[in-house]
Design an enzyme around this catalytic site. Sequence first.
Site, mmCIF file in Angstrom:
data_model
loop_
_atom_site.group_PDB
_atom_site.id
_atom_site.type_symbol
_atom_site.label_atom_id
_atom_site.label_comp_id
_atom_site.label_asym_id
_atom_site.label_seq_id
_atom_site.Cartn_x
_atom_site.Cartn_y
_atom_site.Cartn_z
ATOM 1 N N GLU A 31 1.030 -0.543 -5.222
ATOM 2 C CA GLU A 31 0.337 0.474 -5.204
ATOM 3 C C GLU A 31 1.033 1.771 -5.534
ATOM 4 O O GLU A 31 1.372 2.287 -4.279
ATOM 5 C CB GLU A 31 -0.739 0.548 -4.244
ATOM 6 C CG GLU A 31 -2.052 1.481 -4.411
ATOM 7 C CD GLU A 31 -2.551 2.416 -3.295
ATOM 8 O OE1 GLU A 31 -3.647 3.113 -3.603
ATOM 9 O OE2 GLU A 31 -1.763 2.557 -2.343
ATOM 10 N N ASP A 59 0.778 -1.179 0.021
ATOM 11 C CA ASP A 59 -0.005 0.043 0.032
ATOM 12 C C ASP A 59 0.930 1.319 -0.018
ATOM 13 O O ASP A 59 1.869 1.349 0.673
ATOM 14 C CB ASP A 59 -0.889 -0.068 1.172
ATOM 15 C CG ASP A 59 -1.718 1.060 1.385
ATOM 16 O OD1 ASP A 59 -2.621 1.180 0.393
ATOM 17 O OD2 ASP A 59 -1.572 1.892 2.272
HETATM 18 C C1 BGC Z 1 -5.777 2.890 0.093
HETATM 19 C C2 BGC Z 1 -6.700 3.694 0.852
HETATM 20 C C3 BGC Z 1 -6.202 4.305 1.930
HETATM 21 C C4 BGC Z 1 -5.044 5.010 2.109
HETATM 22 C C5 BGC Z 1 -4.159 5.010 3.426
HETATM 23 C C6 BGC Z 1 -4.580 3.711 -0.116
HETATM 24 O O1 BGC Z 1 -3.723 3.568 -1.040
HETATM 25 O O2 BGC Z 1 -6.311 1.989 -1.114
HETATM 26 O O3 BGC Z 1 -8.076 3.121 0.858
HETATM 27 O O4 BGC Z 1 -7.051 5.159 2.573
HETATM 28 O O5 BGC Z 1 -4.063 4.126 1.222
HETATM 29 O O6 BGC Z 1 -3.830 4.035 3.819
#
Ligand code: BGC
Length: 579
Positions: free
Chosen positions: A258, A216
């Site tokens: 991501e 993430d």
């Molecule tokens: C997730 C979000 C989240 C953010 C902060 C992102 O990239 O997909 O849902 O709010 O990370 O953790």
Amino acid sequence: MRREDAAKAAPVAPNGDPRWYKDAIIYQLHVKAYRDGDSDGYGDFRGLLDKLDYVQSLGVDCLWLLPFYPSPLRDDGYDIADYKAINPTYGTLDDFQRFLDEAHRRGLRVVTELVINHTSDQHPWFQRARTAPRGSPERDWYVWTDDPNKYAGTRIIFTDTETSNWTWDPVAQQFFWHRFFSHQPDLNFDNPAVLEAVTDAMRFWLDMGVDGLRLDAIPYLVEREGTNCENLPETHAVLKRLRATLDAEYAGRIFLAEANQWPPDVRPYFGDSDECHMAFHFPVMPRMYMAVARQDRTPIVEIMARTPEIPPDCQWAIFLRNHDELTLEMVTDEERDYMYTEYAKDPRMRINVGIRRRLAPLMGNDRRKIELLNTLLMSMPGTPIVYYGDEIGMGDNVFLGDRNGVRTPMQWNGSWNSGFSETDSAALYSPIIVDPPYGFQGVNVMAQERTEASLLRWMRRLIAVRKTTQAFGRGRLEFLHPLNRRVLVFLREHEGDTILVACNLAKSAEAVQLDLSRFAGCTPLEMWSDQPFPPIDETPYALTFGPYGYYWFRIRGDAVADGPGAGVGALEAGQGGGA
Ligand code: BGC
């Protein structure tokens, strides 16, 4: 398998191929939203276990689960308070292990979240840091300053809620750094103890047997003055360390990045095959919507032309919708205005730099457009990800806060709480969608199982047809450039298997003439029906489409029409420039 026995065990490999992620079709879901197994109003691992038959029936082969760790849930679980446990509302570690083993037994792989950029402010590491003296090793787990003008070149991501990336902590008597909510302090990756601790968390889940980790928010791991604090070489160094551990200790597992960035900035996240196996292709996503709204293929063709080559064992992950807003960070200001005008007329549909709606409402519930977009999802280069509920055309609820409107309970049937939970409706974590045309009484799995022409049954067929070739997951891409720009045409080719994809982005009937002379003598086989179309010769090949119509053809040599891709020679060069 018990948890301790699972340590280091390689996950079940349905096709034994370490590059399994290239052929995968991923289904993304939130345990909370799927099925409540203990009637407390929240979905849980017991409920999910009960629904694996359904997941499997879709034809997908991998599940991506949103965060399910202990958390105050102020960012729906991306605010983690303990990396090595399960939120008790969703079950226990044993429940998780049972689910994982059962998924593996069915040949389904499981990808979970590794959220290491930040923790919840409730995490013991942060509580320890804020009470520890300045300059102490414990304080140093997060990023602190006395001067909130530090790193001034860094953008704010959650523009609707945050005005600064620094927040004053009255206990620590310093400001702490956060790229997301002010209750999500960023970890300090300049401290080697932090990398060690998150590696430990990573091992914990890999030891249980998860097949992959979505990393993430990874562009933001490290900060440096005078930069925008994104994609820094130091961040890539951290990822290479994590990957080295993964490769050394866990065969066949993967990282999914991501990194919501432009393609040239995402490219380094693949490294030299020594960072992430997969990365989301963020910029192509809004352009698929734009192409349909403009009835013009140019946005898609252009962004793919700007997409760099990636190492052979790496893969894009593509998606139409997910749990977040449909992000418009990777478009120009003009394009963003256009997207808002087309897809978010009501200001409530907007959040941060994006649109909080699901696929079906975005498409005006037009079945032809929903099919068209899913066809693109399943045929463009990369591994497709289907967001739970979109396979039945679920709606959203713009009256719920944050991004919760696209995270409502799964609609299983037309009975009590849509078959999601047996508890009181008032006790559900979120209201169910009730209003027509998306209300659960009409839009649900059971009704669509019973209807031959339902979206659900069509989606299953789409997935099944996609799986008849590896060309979609692994093949090279070549656009054709017919004069009519309302029609998008491309070839996917892999080891002699050649697929021609042609779709009409317009609401009108359209015709197109294609130069397919290099395939003269071959016959296009329509892949859904296996029916032959007229043979190709040296003259322009004409195709006609109804509104939003699409075709997938396998191009076969007539003489050897009985093996996939048989008789088709290597593709020649493309058909000139332009979109
Ligand atoms: C997730 C979000 C989240 C953010 C902060 C992102 O990239 O997909 O849902 O709010 O990370 O953790």
